[in-house]
Write a protein that holds these residues in place. Structure first.
Motif, PDB file in Angstrom:
ATOM      1  N   PHE A 120       0.837  -1.199   0.000  1.00  0.00           N
ATOM      2  CA  PHE A 120       0.000   0.000   0.000  1.00  0.00           C
ATOM      3  C   PHE A 120       0.871   1.248   0.000  1.00  0.00           C
ATOM      4  CE2 PHE A 120      -3.430  -2.843   1.046  1.00  0.00           C
ATOM      5  CZ  PHE A 120      -4.561  -2.203   0.557  1.00  0.00           C
ATOM      6  N   GLY A 121       1.989   1.210   0.704  1.00  0.00           N
ATOM      7  CA  GLY A 121       2.914   2.341   0.703  1.00  0.00           C
ATOM      8  C   GLY A 121       3.498   2.591  -0.680  1.00  0.00           C
ATOM      9  N   ALA A 122       3.830   1.517  -1.370  1.00  0.00           N
ATOM     10  CA  ALA A 122       4.356   1.659  -2.731  1.00  0.00           C
ATOM     11  C   ALA A 122       3.296   2.206  -3.667  1.00  0.00           C
ATOM     12  CB  ALA A 122       4.861   0.308  -3.237  1.00  0.00           C
ATOM     13  N   LEU A 123       2.061   1.742  -3.511  1.00  0.00           N
ATOM     14  CA  LEU A 123       0.967   2.248  -4.341  1.00  0.00           C
ATOM     15  C   LEU A 123       0.718   3.732  -4.067  1.00  0.00           C
ATOM     16  CD1 LEU A 123      -1.260   1.715  -6.403  1.00  0.00           C
ATOM     17  CD2 LEU A 123      -2.728   0.983  -4.512  1.00  0.00           C
TER      18      LEU A 123
ATOM     19  N   ILE B 139       3.633  10.202  -7.343  1.00  0.00           N
ATOM     20  CA  ILE B 139       4.527  10.457  -8.476  1.00  0.00           C
ATOM     21  C   ILE B 139       3.727  10.783  -9.734  1.00  0.00           C
ATOM     22  CG2 ILE B 139       6.162   9.354 -10.060  1.00  0.00           C
ATOM     23  CD1 ILE B 139       7.250   7.851  -7.566  1.00  0.00           C
ATOM     24  N   VAL B 140       2.703   9.995 -10.018  1.00  0.00           N
ATOM     25  CA  VAL B 140       1.904  10.211 -11.224  1.00  0.00           C
ATOM     26  C   VAL B 140       1.211  11.567 -11.182  1.00  0.00           C
ATOM     27  CG1 VAL B 140      -0.153   9.409 -12.471  1.00  0.00           C
ATOM     28  CG2 VAL B 140       1.597   7.775 -11.772  1.00  0.00           C
TER      29      VAL B 140
ATOM     30  N   ILE C  21      -4.849   5.677   0.681  1.00  0.00           N
ATOM     31  CA  ILE C  21      -4.237   4.375   0.411  1.00  0.00           C
ATOM     32  C   ILE C  21      -3.335   3.966   1.562  1.00  0.00           C
ATOM     33  CG2 ILE C  21      -2.572   3.186  -1.081  1.00  0.00           C
ATOM     34  CD1 ILE C  21      -3.771   4.829  -3.427  1.00  0.00           C
ATOM     35  N   THR C  22      -2.552   4.907   2.070  1.00  0.00           N
ATOM     36  CA  THR C  22      -1.669   4.603   3.211  1.00  0.00           C
ATOM     37  C   THR C  22      -2.492   4.196   4.426  1.00  0.00           C
ATOM     38  OG1 THR C  22      -0.043   6.193   2.368  1.00  0.00           O
ATOM     39  CG2 THR C  22       0.135   5.554   4.674  1.00  0.00           C
ATOM     40  N   ALA C  23      -3.602   4.875   4.669  1.00  0.00           N
ATOM     41  CA  ALA C  23      -4.457   4.530   5.809  1.00  0.00           C
ATOM     42  C   ALA C  23      -5.054   3.138   5.641  1.00  0.00           C
ATOM     43  CB  ALA C  23      -5.560   5.568   5.973  1.00  0.00           C
TER      44      ALA C  23
END
Length: 114
Positions: free
Chosen positions: A24-27, A33-34, A109-111
């Protein structure tokens, strides 16, 4: 026997939770970035247009085409008397929206990964 039944009931292993959190962190990082790249394209288009860059230049054409797709339907929203101000508003507002949306979605997402 209890370890077999624990895994059969769907209880996760300690390492799998960490893997999900890092995924999730990578997402979330990818989303950031996008959205920053999208905002940068819009800002570069504004800079080239306001600076009177040659609109027939290849780089300017590619940036203009990409920027037109990234305006979120807000292109031509404003009609000020100054064409430069119109470009700044028509492409600057979507750039800010992309940045805000990127931060909000990345935090969500991080949450979810916690």
């Amino acid at each position: 026997m209890s370890s077999d039944t624990d895994t059969d009931r769907g209880e996760s292993r300690p390492g799998s939770r960490a893997w999900v959190g890092s995924s999730f962190g990578a997402l979330a990082s990818l989303v950031r970035i996008v959205t920053v790249v999208f905002a940068a394209v819009l800002v570069l288009h504004v800079v080239l247009t306001v600076a009177s860059a040659n609109p027939r230049n290849g780089v300017a054409m590619v940036l203009a085409a990409a920027a037109d797709r990234l305006t979120l339907g807000l292109g031509d929203l404003f009609a000020p008397s100054s064409p430069s101000l119109g470009v700044i508003l028509d492409y600057g507002v979507p750039a800010v929206i992309w940045l805000i949306a990127g931060v909000v979605v990345a935090r969500l997402i991080t949450a979810l990964g916690r």
